[in-house]
Design a protein around this motif. Sequence first.
Motif, PDB file in Angstrom:
ATOM      1  N   THR A  47      35.575 -20.438  -1.859  1.00 35.59           N
ATOM      2  CA  THR A  47      35.208 -20.634  -3.266  1.00 35.59           C
ATOM      3  C   THR A  47      33.789 -21.157  -3.431  1.00 35.59           C
ATOM      4  O   THR A  47      33.313 -21.308  -4.552  1.00 35.59           O
ATOM      5  CB  THR A  47      36.181 -21.609  -3.949  1.00 35.59           C
ATOM      6  N   SER A  48      33.112 -21.443  -2.321  1.00 33.52           N
ATOM      7  CA  SER A  48      31.731 -21.936  -2.370  1.00 33.52           C
ATOM      8  C   SER A  48      30.774 -20.751  -2.353  1.00 33.52           C
ATOM      9  O   SER A  48      30.759 -19.970  -1.401  1.00 33.52           O
ATOM     10  CB  SER A  48      31.442 -22.838  -1.166  1.00 33.52           C
ATOM     11  N   PRO A  49      29.934 -20.590  -3.381  1.00 37.30           N
ATOM     12  CA  PRO A  49      29.012 -19.448  -3.421  1.00 37.30           C
ATOM     13  C   PRO A  49      28.098 -19.378  -2.200  1.00 37.30           C
ATOM     14  O   PRO A  49      27.817 -18.296  -1.691  1.00 37.30           O
ATOM     15  CB  PRO A  49      28.213 -19.673  -4.709  1.00 37.30           C
ATOM     16  N   GLU A  50      27.634 -20.531  -1.725  1.00 37.83           N
ATOM     17  CA  GLU A  50      26.710 -20.551  -0.599  1.00 37.83           C
ATOM     18  C   GLU A  50      27.408 -20.296   0.738  1.00 37.83           C
ATOM     19  O   GLU A  50      26.797 -19.765   1.666  1.00 37.83           O
ATOM     20  CB  GLU A  50      25.974 -21.900  -0.516  1.00 37.83           C
ATOM     21  N   GLU A  51      28.675 -20.675   0.839  1.00 39.11           N
ATOM     22  CA  GLU A  51      29.362 -20.556   2.126  1.00 39.11           C
ATOM     23  C   GLU A  51      30.003 -19.179   2.310  1.00 39.11           C
ATOM     24  O   GLU A  51      29.725 -18.489   3.288  1.00 39.11           O
ATOM     25  CB  GLU A  51      30.411 -21.660   2.256  1.00 39.11           C
ATOM     26  N   MET A  52      30.893 -18.766   1.383  1.00 41.50           N
ATOM     27  CA  MET A  52      31.603 -17.498   1.569  1.00 41.50           C
ATOM     28  C   MET A  52      31.760 -16.686   0.285  1.00 41.50           C
ATOM     29  O   MET A  52      31.815 -15.464   0.327  1.00 41.50           O
ATOM     30  CB  MET A  52      32.984 -17.749   2.194  1.00 41.50           C
ATOM     31  N   LYS A  53      31.838 -17.325  -0.855  1.00 39.29           N
ATOM     32  CA  LYS A  53      32.137 -16.617  -2.104  1.00 39.29           C
ATOM     33  C   LYS A  53      31.062 -15.593  -2.458  1.00 39.29           C
ATOM     34  O   LYS A  53      31.373 -14.500  -2.928  1.00 39.29           O
ATOM     35  CB  LYS A  53      32.279 -17.631  -3.243  1.00 39.29           C
ATOM     36  N   SER A  54      29.812 -15.931  -2.257  1.00 40.89           N
ATOM     37  CA  SER A  54      28.640 -15.117  -2.577  1.00 40.89           C
ATOM     38  C   SER A  54      28.327 -15.179  -4.076  1.00 40.89           C
ATOM     39  O   SER A  54      29.070 -15.769  -4.876  1.00 40.89           O
ATOM     40  CB  SER A  54      28.797 -13.662  -2.133  1.00 40.89           C
ATOM     41  N   PHE A  55      27.250 -14.526  -4.454  1.00 40.34           N
ATOM     42  CA  PHE A  55      26.786 -14.532  -5.840  1.00 40.34           C
ATOM     43  C   PHE A  55      26.924 -13.145  -6.481  1.00 40.34           C
ATOM     44  O   PHE A  55      26.333 -12.879  -7.514  1.00 40.34           O
ATOM     45  CB  PHE A  55      25.331 -14.982  -5.903  1.00 40.34           C
ATOM     46  N   THR A  56      27.708 -12.287  -5.842  1.00 39.72           N
ATOM     47  CA  THR A  56      27.818 -10.913  -6.350  1.00 39.72           C
ATOM     48  C   THR A  56      29.248 -10.583  -6.757  1.00 39.72           C
ATOM     49  O   THR A  56      29.612 -10.758  -7.918  1.00 39.72           O
ATOM     50  CB  THR A  56      27.316  -9.917  -5.301  1.00 39.72           C
ATOM     51  N   HIS A 114      31.973 -21.961  14.971  1.00 40.66           N
ATOM     52  CA  HIS A 114      32.291 -21.190  16.170  1.00 40.66           C
ATOM     53  C   HIS A 114      32.607 -22.143  17.326  1.00 40.66           C
ATOM     54  O   HIS A 114      31.893 -23.125  17.549  1.00 40.66           O
ATOM     55  CB  HIS A 114      31.119 -20.288  16.555  1.00 40.66           C
ATOM     56  N   PRO A 115      33.675 -21.862  18.087  1.00 42.67           N
ATOM     57  CA  PRO A 115      34.029 -22.759  19.197  1.00 42.67           C
ATOM     58  C   PRO A 115      32.904 -22.995  20.200  1.00 42.67           C
ATOM     59  O   PRO A 115      32.709 -24.123  20.679  1.00 42.67           O
ATOM     60  CB  PRO A 115      35.216 -22.037  19.849  1.00 42.67           C
ATOM     61  N   VAL A 116      32.138 -21.954  20.529  1.00 45.25           N
ATOM     62  CA  VAL A 116      31.061 -22.109  21.503  1.00 45.25           C
ATOM     63  C   VAL A 116      29.942 -23.000  20.964  1.00 45.25           C
ATOM     64  O   VAL A 116      29.184 -23.593  21.734  1.00 45.25           O
ATOM     65  CB  VAL A 116      30.510 -20.728  21.913  1.00 45.25           C
ATOM     66  N   LEU A 117      29.865 -23.136  19.651  1.00 45.83           N
ATOM     67  CA  LEU A 117      28.853 -23.983  19.020  1.00 45.83           C
ATOM     68  C   LEU A 117      29.445 -25.325  18.606  1.00 45.83           C
ATOM     69  O   LEU A 117      29.061 -25.931  17.611  1.00 45.83           O
ATOM     70  CB  LEU A 117      28.241 -23.258  17.816  1.00 45.83           C
ATOM     71  N   GLY A 118      30.404 -25.801  19.379  1.00 45.17           N
ATOM     72  CA  GLY A 118      30.997 -27.109  19.127  1.00 45.17           C
ATOM     73  C   GLY A 118      31.927 -27.145  17.937  1.00 45.17           C
ATOM     74  O   GLY A 118      32.172 -28.206  17.369  1.00 45.17           O
ATOM     75  N   GLY A 119      32.471 -26.001  17.549  1.00 47.37           N
ATOM     76  CA  GLY A 119      33.313 -25.965  16.362  1.00 47.37           C
ATOM     77  C   GLY A 119      32.509 -26.068  15.086  1.00 47.37           C
ATOM     78  O   GLY A 119      33.056 -26.169  13.994  1.00 47.37           O
ATOM     79  N   GLY A 120      31.172 -26.006  15.231  1.00 48.91           N
ATOM     80  CA  GLY A 120      30.262 -25.999  14.089  1.00 48.91           C
ATOM     81  C   GLY A 120      29.323 -24.808  14.232  1.00 48.91           C
ATOM     82  O   GLY A 120      29.754 -23.727  14.635  1.00 48.91           O
ATOM     83  N   ASP A 121      28.028 -25.005  13.943  1.00 47.16           N
ATOM     84  CA  ASP A 121      27.096 -23.889  14.077  1.00 47.16           C
ATOM     85  C   ASP A 121      25.783 -24.273  14.759  1.00 47.16           C
ATOM     86  O   ASP A 121      24.857 -23.476  14.799  1.00 47.16           O
ATOM     87  CB  ASP A 121      26.815 -23.245  12.720  1.00 47.16           C
ATOM     88  N   ASP A 122      25.712 -25.501  15.301  1.00 47.08           N
ATOM     89  CA  ASP A 122      24.525 -25.936  16.032  1.00 47.08           C
ATOM     90  C   ASP A 122      23.278 -25.951  15.158  1.00 47.08           C
ATOM     91  O   ASP A 122      22.161 -25.872  15.659  1.00 47.08           O
ATOM     92  CB  ASP A 122      24.291 -25.041  17.255  1.00 47.08           C
ATOM     93  N   LEU A 123      23.466 -26.049  13.851  1.00 50.58           N
ATOM     94  CA  LEU A 123      22.357 -26.138  12.913  1.00 50.58           C
ATOM     95  C   LEU A 123      22.459 -27.447  12.143  1.00 50.58           C
ATOM     96  O   LEU A 123      23.560 -27.958  11.914  1.00 50.58           O
ATOM     97  CB  LEU A 123      22.392 -24.974  11.919  1.00 50.58           C
ATOM     98  N   SER A 124      21.321 -27.969  11.709  1.00 47.07           N
ATOM     99  CA  SER A 124      21.376 -29.139  10.833  1.00 47.07           C
ATOM    100  C   SER A 124      22.116 -28.784   9.551  1.00 47.07           C
ATOM    101  O   SER A 124      23.039 -29.482   9.120  1.00 47.07           O
ATOM    102  CB  SER A 124      19.957 -29.618  10.497  1.00 47.07           C
ATOM    103  N   LEU A 125      21.720 -27.682   8.935  1.00 46.67           N
ATOM    104  CA  LEU A 125      22.326 -27.201   7.704  1.00 46.67           C
ATOM    105  C   LEU A 125      22.577 -25.704   7.840  1.00 46.67           C
ATOM    106  O   LEU A 125      21.769 -24.971   8.414  1.00 46.67           O
ATOM    107  CB  LEU A 125      21.408 -27.482   6.517  1.00 46.67           C
ATOM    108  N   SER A 126      23.680 -25.261   7.294  1.00 47.63           N
ATOM    109  CA  SER A 126      24.132 -23.895   7.526  1.00 47.63           C
ATOM    110  C   SER A 126      23.518 -22.884   6.572  1.00 47.63           C
ATOM    111  O   SER A 126      23.047 -23.223   5.487  1.00 47.63           O
ATOM    112  CB  SER A 126      25.660 -23.829   7.377  1.00 47.63           C
ATOM    113  N   VAL A 127      23.555 -21.640   7.008  1.00 53.88           N
ATOM    114  CA  VAL A 127      23.280 -20.496   6.147  1.00 53.88           C
ATOM    115  C   VAL A 127      24.560 -19.674   6.128  1.00 53.88           C
ATOM    116  O   VAL A 127      24.974 -19.127   7.147  1.00 53.88           O
ATOM    117  CB  VAL A 127      22.111 -19.641   6.685  1.00 53.88           C
ATOM    118  N   GLY A 128      25.207 -19.632   4.975  1.00 49.74           N
ATOM    119  CA  GLY A 128      26.462 -18.901   4.863  1.00 49.74           C
ATOM    120  C   GLY A 128      26.236 -17.456   4.486  1.00 49.74           C
ATOM    121  O   GLY A 128      26.041 -16.593   5.337  1.00 49.74           O
TER     122      GLY A 128
END
Length: 519
Positions: A216-225, A106-120
């Motif tokens: 295509t990443s299950p954890e980022e956007m693809k999901s497990f369903t 997100h642009p307001v979060l520096g073009g990232g997510d302001d987290l050490s590691l993301s939750v997709g």
Amino acid sequence: MLNNKKSLTKSSYNLTTISILTTLMLGCGGSNDPQTPVSEEPQLEVSVSEASKVRTAIEGLNLVGDPSLGRTLPDINSPKAQLGMKLFFTKGLGGDFDSACVTCHHPVLGGGDDLSLSVGVDADTPDLLGPGRLHNTSGTHFDGGPTVPRNAPSTFNLAMWDKYLFHDGRVESLGATAGRSGDDGLGIRTPDSPFGQADPNAGTTLAIAQARFPVTSPEEMKSFTNFNGLNNTQVRSNLEQRIGDYGNPLGGLLPLNRWLAEFQIGFDNAQGSAEELVTFANITDAIADYENSQVFVNTPWKAFVEGDDEALSLEAKRGAQLFYNSVEKGGANCASCHSGDFFTDEDFHVVAIPQIGRGKGNGPSGNDDFGRFRETGLDIDKYAFRTPTLLNTAATGPWGHDGAYTSLIEVIKHHLNPQQAVDNYDYSQIAPNVQAFDMLKNTQLALDQLAANRTAGIVSLEEVSLSETQINDLAEFLKALTDPCVENRACLGKWIPDASDSNPDTMRVNAIDENGNFL
């Protein structure tokens, strides 16, 4: 970012000698500075003198202050970039309709997510971005911590990368030359093609090639369903049919779909059909234009390089000397790796940032991350990661390939003495749910690799002793590499859809923070 939303940290893993700057350091001036200048005139004379020293330090480096010069870059107001923005913000591209590109960028979060590691995917609250975003207890592979194994790189100035994208460079221009991003006639290698071989479907720019993979990443956007068990090609095929409202994609079509009209405008083809226009190649082309329009280079440093001696504070000028001068000349030699106007050599170096999170499946327990070695298979590349750019680094934390540092001071200490910093790592700087069970064991292996590389004569991070005042000065210089726009919500508004913009599938991420405020 450098505002109240950031604690400042993103450890840019760097390079040789002290490149202690892999990140941006937030400082507040040297402790040896005079408390009360005798007069304005002597202070001005000192500042002018320091400016001359900086210009001497950068002499011969051919700096112009602006890495965007000579590049053809899209405008955010162009029809294709506007289409890309809407695609970037829609959860319709998430396999289970609960994540979008903007979820981690997100642009307001520096073009990232302001987290050490993301939750997709599988977040408690899909539209909650940044701190407070948690993996739902019923989510796949729930362990209480974040699900994505690496820190989300900023999309800011993405168009300036000529050679590699991703921390391990798995999207790579095989014929890249300075100032020219794309395939240069030799193609772009991606995870869909063997190492060293061009991917025929990569597209013409690194941004296009990169945009093909988060879905295509299950954890980022693809999901497990919905898309579980599908290969990359099948995932993309289902998504283009879903967005295009044709075929019979898994997971079903969107409940509301007005995307065709958007693609007709974005690609200037009023009569084009969904099958012709809503292809995955066009989806990534539009998203890439949106990302490549995020050009933020109007920094105080740029103004200084262009001739304004007063664009930098006195402290920043002293910090610039440390940054550019060699150790032999009393500097820290940071520019040996953070080189050029984009402040990166676009190469890979072992810095041994503490290894936290789930890891990439490497090592005996599977929670280690071998970095560039995962692509090349070369021992010298084990634990090596791409040198980050330092432009806007103060606004794009946390730092490091896994966001292990959320404290500027801790990042500085790491580059001064990696072994000592790891031995004394302050776990309280990361969220308590971040996985760090084998941090010391895994990171010691990276430290051993760093030592082995030094012994072998491979250009590596060196230990350099800096005083408190020098660290603060260095921090002030790094702050001067920030474009004020990236810390201004109104300025960033052009890259964030508002209520007046069309919402083609009603699935736009209406981003909120942990307090329920809109970003």
